[in-house]
Write a protein that holds these residues in place. Structure first.
Motif, PDB file in Angstrom:
ATOM      1  N   VAL A 103       0.889  -1.199  -0.062  1.00  0.00           N
ATOM      2  CA  VAL A 103       0.100   0.127  -0.133  1.00  0.00           C
ATOM      3  C   VAL A 103       0.908   1.300  -0.076  1.00  0.00           C
ATOM      4  N   PHE A 104       0.499   2.401  -0.591  1.00  0.00           N
ATOM      5  CA  PHE A 104       0.930   3.638  -0.631  1.00  0.00           C
ATOM      6  C   PHE A 104       0.911   4.147   0.641  1.00  0.00           C
ATOM      7  N   VAL A 105       1.994   4.646   1.321  1.00  0.00           N
ATOM      8  CA  VAL A 105       1.652   5.352   2.792  1.00  0.00           C
ATOM      9  C   VAL A 105       2.126   6.999   2.566  1.00  0.00           C
ATOM     10  N   ILE A 106       1.720   7.542   3.388  1.00  0.00           N
ATOM     11  CA  ILE A 106       2.055   9.115   3.467  1.00  0.00           C
ATOM     12  C   ILE A 106       1.470   9.635   4.482  1.00  0.00           C
ATOM     13  N   SER A 107       2.231  10.630   5.162  1.00  0.00           N
ATOM     14  CA  SER A 107       1.888  11.309   6.610  1.00  0.00           C
ATOM     15  C   SER A 107       1.128  12.606   6.126  1.00  0.00           C
ATOM     16  N   LEU A 108      -0.065  12.773   6.609  1.00  0.00           N
ATOM     17  CA  LEU A 108      -0.723  13.895   5.969  1.00  0.00           C
ATOM     18  C   LEU A 108      -0.878  14.996   7.156  1.00  0.00           C
ATOM     19  N   GLY A 109       0.119  14.993   8.243  1.00  0.00           N
ATOM     20  CA  GLY A 109       0.094  16.005   9.089  1.00  0.00           C
ATOM     21  C   GLY A 109       0.384  17.224   8.353  1.00  0.00           C
ATOM     22  N   GLY A 110      -0.541  18.160   8.655  1.00  0.00           N
ATOM     23  CA  GLY A 110      -0.129  19.462   8.173  1.00  0.00           C
ATOM     24  C   GLY A 110      -0.707  19.909   6.874  1.00  0.00           C
ATOM     25  N   VAL A 111      -1.612  18.823   6.254  1.00  0.00           N
ATOM     26  CA  VAL A 111      -2.063  19.010   4.699  1.00  0.00           C
ATOM     27  C   VAL A 111      -3.509  19.394   4.930  1.00  0.00           C
ATOM     28  N   PRO A 112      -4.207  20.559   4.784  1.00  0.00           N
ATOM     29  CA  PRO A 112      -5.270  21.119   4.685  1.00  0.00           C
ATOM     30  C   PRO A 112      -6.371  19.982   4.128  1.00  0.00           C
ATOM     31  N   ALA A 113      -7.455  19.638   4.830  1.00  0.00           N
ATOM     32  CA  ALA A 113      -8.529  18.804   4.133  1.00  0.00           C
ATOM     33  C   ALA A 113      -8.832  18.942   2.702  1.00  0.00           C
ATOM     34  N   ALA A 114      -8.997  20.340   2.512  1.00  0.00           N
ATOM     35  CA  ALA A 114      -9.298  20.670   1.087  1.00  0.00           C
ATOM     36  C   ALA A 114      -8.181  20.239  -0.109  1.00  0.00           C
ATOM     37  N   GLU A 115      -7.189  20.042   0.433  1.00  0.00           N
ATOM     38  CA  GLU A 115      -5.740  19.814  -0.358  1.00  0.00           C
ATOM     39  C   GLU A 115      -5.584  18.371  -0.383  1.00  0.00           C
ATOM     40  N   THR A 116      -6.164  17.561   0.447  1.00  0.00           N
ATOM     41  CA  THR A 116      -5.780  16.109   0.579  1.00  0.00           C
ATOM     42  C   THR A 116      -5.700  15.314  -0.580  1.00  0.00           C
ATOM     43  N   ALA A 117      -6.841  15.319  -1.380  1.00  0.00           N
ATOM     44  CA  ALA A 117      -6.878  14.589  -2.675  1.00  0.00           C
ATOM     45  C   ALA A 117      -5.662  14.844  -3.720  1.00  0.00           C
ATOM     46  N   ASP A 118      -5.581  16.413  -3.729  1.00  0.00           N
ATOM     47  CA  ASP A 118      -4.600  16.686  -4.767  1.00  0.00           C
ATOM     48  C   ASP A 118      -3.141  16.409  -4.232  1.00  0.00           C
ATOM     49  N   TYR A 119      -2.934  16.421  -3.055  1.00  0.00           N
ATOM     50  CA  TYR A 119      -1.747  16.063  -2.500  1.00  0.00           C
ATOM     51  C   TYR A 119      -1.317  14.690  -2.500  1.00  0.00           C
ATOM     52  N   VAL A 120      -2.223  13.779  -2.084  1.00  0.00           N
ATOM     53  CA  VAL A 120      -2.085  12.399  -2.229  1.00  0.00           C
ATOM     54  C   VAL A 120      -1.967  11.873  -3.536  1.00  0.00           C
ATOM     55  N   LEU A 121      -2.920  12.403  -4.356  1.00  0.00           N
ATOM     56  CA  LEU A 121      -2.965  11.815  -5.894  1.00  0.00           C
ATOM     57  C   LEU A 121      -1.349  12.414  -6.516  1.00  0.00           C
ATOM     58  N   GLU A 122      -0.975  13.535  -6.374  1.00  0.00           N
ATOM     59  CA  GLU A 122       0.341  14.036  -6.800  1.00  0.00           C
ATOM     60  C   GLU A 122       1.421  13.122  -6.176  1.00  0.00           C
ATOM     61  N   ALA A 123       1.498  12.932  -5.013  1.00  0.00           N
ATOM     62  CA  ALA A 123       2.428  12.171  -4.396  1.00  0.00           C
ATOM     63  C   ALA A 123       2.605  10.663  -4.756  1.00  0.00           C
ATOM     64  N   ILE A 124       1.586  10.088  -5.058  1.00  0.00           N
ATOM     65  CA  ILE A 124       1.285   8.691  -5.522  1.00  0.00           C
ATOM     66  C   ILE A 124       1.765   8.695  -6.877  1.00  0.00           C
ATOM     67  N   GLN A 125       1.390   9.413  -7.915  1.00  0.00           N
ATOM     68  CA  GLN A 125       1.780   9.402  -9.148  1.00  0.00           C
ATOM     69  C   GLN A 125       3.303   9.744  -9.189  1.00  0.00           C
ATOM     70  N   SER A 126       3.698  10.616  -8.352  1.00  0.00           N
ATOM     71  CA  SER A 126       5.073  11.211  -8.424  1.00  0.00           C
ATOM     72  C   SER A 126       6.157   9.883  -8.007  1.00  0.00           C
ATOM     73  N   ARG A 127       5.720   9.349  -6.646  1.00  0.00           N
ATOM     74  CA  ARG A 127       6.557   8.403  -6.380  1.00  0.00           C
ATOM     75  C   ARG A 127       6.371   7.027  -7.167  1.00  0.00           C
ATOM     76  N   SER A 128       5.520   6.896  -7.856  1.00  0.00           N
ATOM     77  CA  SER A 128       5.403   5.571  -8.615  1.00  0.00           C
ATOM     78  C   SER A 128       6.547   5.587  -9.514  1.00  0.00           C
ATOM     79  N   ALA A 129       6.916   6.642  -9.869  1.00  0.00           N
ATOM     80  CA  ALA A 129       8.287   6.633 -10.837  1.00  0.00           C
ATOM     81  C   ALA A 129       9.554   6.187 -10.196  1.00  0.00           C
ATOM     82  N   ASN A 130       9.605   5.988  -9.004  1.00  0.00           N
ATOM     83  CA  ASN A 130      10.505   5.865  -8.216  1.00  0.00           C
ATOM     84  C   ASN A 130      11.229   4.198  -8.324  1.00  0.00           C
ATOM     85  N   ASP A 131      12.577   3.945  -8.291  1.00  0.00           N
ATOM     86  CA  ASP A 131      12.787   2.480  -8.403  1.00  0.00           C
ATOM     87  C   ASP A 131      12.656   2.021  -7.088  1.00  0.00           C
ATOM     88  N   PRO A 132      12.463   0.708  -7.008  1.00  0.00           N
ATOM     89  CA  PRO A 132      12.039   0.017  -5.617  1.00  0.00           C
ATOM     90  C   PRO A 132      13.044   0.508  -4.487  1.00  0.00           C
TER      91      PRO A 132
END
Length: 189
Positions: free
Chosen positions: A112-141
């Motif tokens: 599963v994808f994990v990320i700390s959301l501390g300090g992320v405003p609720a209104a920005e959560t979806a964009d923040y998580v989606l951007e992070a998961i897409q960005s981190r998917s490009a990483n090597d293992p």
């Protein structure tokens, strides 16, 4: 005493959450810690170094123990995590996009994808998580394993801090499915 003065109250104060943690039996302390990060090694190490003089010392010890987790320990901790939740009023297309991005991430990395959301405003959560998961998917293992370890450490620190500050009713309960932050909203999926 003069008229109208009051005597000081001598009622005992309830124990501070940190004091209760320090005084708990080892099993109770490890159980609480496992709710913050499901790693028996981590919970044993943190519990074994009690008593802690203050919350900062405990959080520093928790961080140190998290840095020592092996890939097997991290895999066990990840097996008890779930995808970050989105606020209930988030547009459903965000849920669909997040589900698709998470499926691709999980297929690549096997967890599963994990990320700390501390300090992320609720209104920005979806964009923040989606951007992070897409960005981190490009990483090597190997790179992603480093990031995941750091995110798990942050999650454990946040959960432990919340729990031992006594900030919420029953703050030590395991996070609801979909919440990977001490202040993540309950998902509306």
């Amino acid at each position: 005493m003069t008229r109208g003065s009051t005597l000081p109250s001598h009622r005992p104060h309830p124990p501070r959450p940190l004091d209760a943690f320090n005084a708990a039996c080892a099993t109770e302390a490890r159980t609480l810690l496992l709710r913050c990060l499901h790693s028996p090694l981590w919970s044993h190490r943190v519990a074994a170094h009690r008593p802690y003089p203050d919350l900062d010392a405990l959080l520093a010890a928790a961080d140190e123990a998290a840095y020592d987790l092996s890939p097997t320990d991290l895999a066990e901790a990840l097996s008890h995590e779930s995808l970050p939740g989105l606020p209930q009023d988030t547009y459903s297309a965000a849920h669909v996009a997040l589900d698709a991005a998470h499926a691709a991430y999980e297929a690549k990395f096997g967890h599963v994808f994990v990320i700390s959301l501390g300090g992320v405003p609720a209104a920005e959560t979806a964009d923040y998580v989606l951007e992070a998961i897409q960005s981190r998917s490009a990483n090597d293992p190997d790179r992603e394993r480093e990031i995941v370890a750091d995110e798990l450490r942050r999650l454990a620190r946040g959960r432990l801090g919340t729990c031992l500050r006594g900030a919420r009713p029953n703050p030590c309960a395991a996070p609801p499915r979909g919440a990977t932050s001490p202040n993540a909203p309950t998902p509306g999926r």
